[in-house]
Write a protein that holds these residues in place. Structure first.
Motif, mmCIF file in Angstrom:
data_model
loop_
_atom_site.group_PDB
_atom_site.id
_atom_site.type_symbol
_atom_site.label_atom_id
_atom_site.label_comp_id
_atom_site.label_asym_id
_atom_site.label_seq_id
_atom_site.Cartn_x
_atom_site.Cartn_y
_atom_site.Cartn_z
ATOM 1 N N UNK A 64 66.112 87.217 83.238
ATOM 2 C CA UNK A 64 64.787 87.384 83.896
ATOM 3 C C UNK A 64 63.902 86.457 83.475
ATOM 4 N N UNK A 65 63.683 86.031 82.046
ATOM 5 C CA UNK A 65 62.732 85.141 81.634
ATOM 6 C C UNK A 65 62.857 83.645 82.221
ATOM 7 N N UNK A 66 64.189 83.358 82.300
ATOM 8 C CA UNK A 66 64.655 82.117 82.864
ATOM 9 C C UNK A 66 64.279 81.797 84.253
ATOM 10 N N UNK A 67 64.101 82.747 84.779
ATOM 11 C CA UNK A 67 63.864 82.853 86.172
ATOM 12 C C UNK A 67 62.118 83.284 86.451
ATOM 13 N N UNK A 68 61.489 83.165 85.580
ATOM 14 C CA UNK A 68 60.039 82.919 85.941
ATOM 15 C C UNK A 68 59.185 84.658 85.420
ATOM 16 N N UNK A 69 59.965 85.579 85.067
ATOM 17 C CA UNK A 69 59.639 87.027 84.775
ATOM 18 C C UNK A 69 58.752 86.742 83.305
ATOM 19 N N UNK A 70 57.493 87.324 83.373
ATOM 20 C CA UNK A 70 56.644 87.284 82.065
ATOM 21 C C UNK A 70 56.881 88.664 81.500
ATOM 22 N N UNK A 117 71.280 87.390 91.580
ATOM 23 C CA UNK A 117 71.720 88.786 91.502
ATOM 24 C C UNK A 117 73.156 88.776 90.829
ATOM 25 N N UNK A 118 73.969 88.077 91.034
ATOM 26 C CA UNK A 118 75.344 87.929 90.571
ATOM 27 C C UNK A 118 75.106 87.784 89.048
ATOM 28 N N UNK A 171 62.134 79.341 90.046
ATOM 29 C CA UNK A 171 63.634 80.090 90.181
ATOM 30 C C UNK A 171 64.708 78.977 90.187
ATOM 31 N N UNK A 172 65.754 79.417 89.515
ATOM 32 C CA UNK A 172 66.886 78.300 89.604
ATOM 33 C C UNK A 172 68.053 79.066 90.502
ATOM 34 N N UNK A 173 68.500 78.482 91.693
ATOM 35 C CA UNK A 173 69.804 79.105 92.450
ATOM 36 C C UNK A 173 69.134 80.087 93.540
ATOM 37 N N UNK A 174 70.217 80.464 94.107
ATOM 38 C CA UNK A 174 69.689 81.136 95.517
ATOM 39 C C UNK A 174 69.481 82.673 94.703
ATOM 40 N N UNK A 175 69.172 83.648 95.767
ATOM 41 C CA UNK A 175 68.829 85.074 95.311
ATOM 42 C C UNK A 175 70.415 85.607 94.918
#
Length: 179
Positions: free
Chosen positions: A168-174, A152-153, A144-148
């Motif tokens: 979502x994909x850039x933050x690890x969601x498959x 969310x923003x 994940x990149x950045x804070x929660x």
């Protein structure tokens, strides 16, 4: 005892003076009131002494439990003498909460956490398989990149489902968000 009473009968409740033999009713009123006050103070002191002894015993039991690795709250359950605590622990110790080990004490690492990954309990022939499973679980997933709050923003700012899926994909969601 003599068979002669000389005019004194211990079973008689009144003396020759017309007073009763009741110990609390003897003497002048100021004496009886003072005696009652002192008696009350003695009883208060006895009760305080009992409370202090109980607190001292409880502290001794708590210290003994801590030294043996048990939670000091178990002292509330123990009602005996501190000298018999070992016997009680032999019987009931299995049901009591144990304290977590303290670093720097017996079996500790001198107060420092061990460096590197924790020691494994996997047998040597299973080590390679464990490594492959760990690598497969992270393939194609970016951390994940950045804070929660930043994520969310960004998700709230997404205008289309494709933008949402890309975030979502850039933050690890498959998960496939576009179907």
């Amino acid at each position: 005892m003599s068979e002669y009473t000389f005019g004194y009968d211990p079973s008689d409740e009144t003396s020759d003076l017309g007073e009763t033999n009741d110990q609390q009713a003897q003497g002048p009123k100021w004496f009886r009131e003072g005696l009652a006050k002192l008696s009350g103070q003695v009883n208060e002191l006895k009760a305080e002494n009992d409370r202090l002894k109980t607190a001292q015993v409880k502290t001794q039991v708590e210290d003994a439990l801590k030294a043996k690795g048990y939670a000091p709250g178990a002292a509330e359950l123990y009602q005996g003498e501190p000298a018999k605590l070992d016997e009680w622990l032999t019987t009931y110790g299995g049901a009591l909460a144990k304290l977590p080990p303290v670093p720097g004490e017996e079996g500790g690492e001198g107060g420092q956490a061990p460096q590197g990954p924790p020691a494994t309990t996997v047998p040597a022939d299973g080590q390679e398989q464990m490594q492959r499973m760990a690598e497969q679980g992270t393939q194609g997933v970016a951390p994940p990149q950045g804070t929660d709050n930043e994520i969310a923003a960004a998700l709230k700012a997404a205008q289309t489902p494709e933008q949402f899926a890309e975030i979502m994909r850039s933050h690890g969601s498959q998960y496939n968000w576009t179907s």
